[in-house]
Enzyme design. Structure first.
Site, short mmCIF file in Angstrom:
data_model
loop_
_atom_site.label_atom_id
_atom_site.label_comp_id
_atom_site.label_asym_id
_atom_site.label_seq_id
_atom_site.Cartn_x
_atom_site.Cartn_y
_atom_site.Cartn_z
N GLU A 69 65.45 43.00 42.69
CA GLU A 69 65.51 44.34 42.56
C GLU A 69 64.48 44.95 42.02
OE1 GLU A 69 70.41 43.89 41.22
OE2 GLU A 69 68.92 44.89 39.95
N PHE A 73 69.33 37.30 51.76
CA PHE A 73 69.47 36.82 50.58
C PHE A 73 69.08 38.03 49.44
CE2 PHE A 73 67.76 34.73 46.67
CZ PHE A 73 68.83 33.78 46.26
N GLN A 104 34.85 32.63 54.51
CA GLN A 104 33.37 32.64 54.41
C GLN A 104 32.60 31.90 55.50
OE1 GLN A 104 32.46 34.07 51.80
NE2 GLN A 104 30.23 33.54 51.70
N ILE A 105 33.39 30.85 56.04
CA ILE A 105 32.83 29.67 57.00
C ILE A 105 32.70 30.69 58.33
CG2 ILE A 105 33.16 27.93 58.49
CD1 ILE A 105 34.90 26.45 56.30
N GLU A 155 59.53 33.83 46.26
CA GLU A 155 60.07 32.42 45.88
C GLU A 155 59.78 32.09 44.52
OE1 GLU A 155 62.42 30.94 47.80
OE2 GLU A 155 62.08 31.83 49.86
N LEU A 158 69.01 39.31 46.06
CA LEU A 158 68.67 38.85 44.71
C LEU A 158 67.79 39.90 44.05
CD1 LEU A 158 69.34 37.29 42.11
CD2 LEU A 158 67.50 35.80 43.13
#
Length: 387
Positions: free
Chosen positions: A124, A120, A339-340, A366, A122
């Protein structure tokens, strides 16, 4: 596809993702590429054409089914989905929704099978989430069946361009038009004289998902390659594909959050501090709870928006809201994941570290979060939220 068939598809994809692709994630990261057998097996499973209508060789999944599949695909490196995402999504859907019968017969079966990879084209340098700044030109020469278009311009960040066989190219056919006017869309075989695909970019994350610049130097295409057979359908085609793509990307974010949460809960149950698993610590539990809340709310929103898409009730507000909410939530979940895990979450061999880097892109492509907010606000001000 009925519910039993869908359940079989989802189970098959889940097993393939978790048993085949997940163990290869470190190799894919190191190589910035997928093993050939993974690509071949994906094509054999029909993953290049799940959203292509059945009459053209695809699985013909609707939006809700697409979202459920995307959640399974999103459980591993997002580069996996990118292998065939453009065939099903933003590139393939332009042909599904706007192609002439002849264009659909020629290209869609090959796109659905994976014989052809479509990109696709599109974005630029001066036209990203808002395509109104598009500068690529397609000037018509001749009339009737002898008409040709000469395409000149540059595209940027084009997913799968380096491996593509055909480009769905957006260009201005009216050189005097500005904004969203005068934009048309063309089928351009990648091996056409004058097409140059640059080397793929070296990105912050999502290794294995290739994006490239594409240059068009007076590329000649026949009038028959004008998608839909009429000029100025490009902006509508782009927005229609992007709207559905936003819903799909939101579902991928849900899959990413699911994987991160699984990694976090497994680690918290096994990692000890002070002789106790960190899962016993209430502040760790709070982060896990917040991450689950982000995941559950995003999943519910995406599925509701997908059902409304299928019903034809909403094809703008729901997709943009889902994309905004799920991509922003993914960023929070990925951050909590690091962080965990603490220091381990900062190590390259950690899945959390890779998902943290990969997550940042979801708020950009998107349509950025800022663009989604503009779309949402405009739709709400029009009263779309009351329907």
């Amino acid at each position: 596809m009925d519910s039993a068939e869908l359940a079989d598809v989802l189970a098959t994809v889940r097993a393939f993702v978790r048993e085949k692709v997940v163990p290869l994630e470190l190799q894919i990261e190191a190589d910035d590429a997928f093993p050939a057998e993974v690509i071949a097996q994906s094509a054999a499973m029909g993953l290049y054409g799940w959203a292509i209508p059945a009459e053209h060789g695809g699985l013909g999944l609707n939006a809700e089914q697409d979202a459920l599949l995307a959640m399974e695909l999103g459980y591993t490196t997002p580069a996996f989905r990118s292998l065939f995402g453009t065939n099903n999504g933003i590139a393939g859907q332009v042909l599904v929704n706007y192609g002439t019968p002849e264009q659909q017969r020629e290209w869609l079966p090959k796109i659905a099978s994976g014989e052809v990879v479509a990109s696709f084209a599109l974005t630029e340098p001066e036209a990203g989430s808002d395509p109104s700044g598009l500068r690529t030109r397609a000037l018509r020469e001749g009339e009737g069946e002898a008409a040709e278009y000469v395409i000149t311009g540059t595209k940027r960040f084009i997913t799968n361009a380096e491996m593509s066989d055909v480009l769905i190219v957006f260009a201005r056919t009216d050189p005097q038009a500005t904004g969203t006017k005068g934009i048309s869309v063309f089928l351009v075989p990648t091996d056409s004289p004058g097409v140059t695909v640059g080397p793929h970019d070296h990105k912050m994350g999502q290794a294995g998902a290739w994006t490239s610049e594409v240059f068009f130097d007076s590329v000649r295409v026949p009038g028959a390659n004008l998608i839909g057979g009429q000029e100025e359908a490009g902006f509508r085609a782009a927005m229609s594909s992007l709207n559905k793509g936003r819903l799909h990307i939101a579902a991928v974010c849900v899959g990413q959050m699911t994987r991160i949460l699984d990694e976090c809960t497994d680690y918290a149950a096994q990692a000890n501090q002070g002789g106790r698993p960190i899962a016993d610590f209430q502040l760790v539990q709070a982060m896990i709870a917040d991450s689950y809340a982000d995941l559950a709310s995003s999943r519910a929103l995406v599925l509701d928006s997908a059902r409304r898409w299928d019903a034809g009730a909403d094809r703008k507000l729901g997709p943009s809201t889902s994309k905004l909410v799920a991509s922003e939530a993914l960023g929070r979940v990925a951050d909590r994941g690091v962080q965990i895990l603490g220091g381990m979450g900062y190590m390259r061999e950690s899945a959390i570290e890779r998902f943290y880097r990969a997550a940042r892109l979801f708020r950009i492509y998107e349509g950025t979060s800022e663009i989604q907010r503009l779309v949402i606000a405009r739709q709400v001000l029009k009263g779309a939220h009351r329907q």
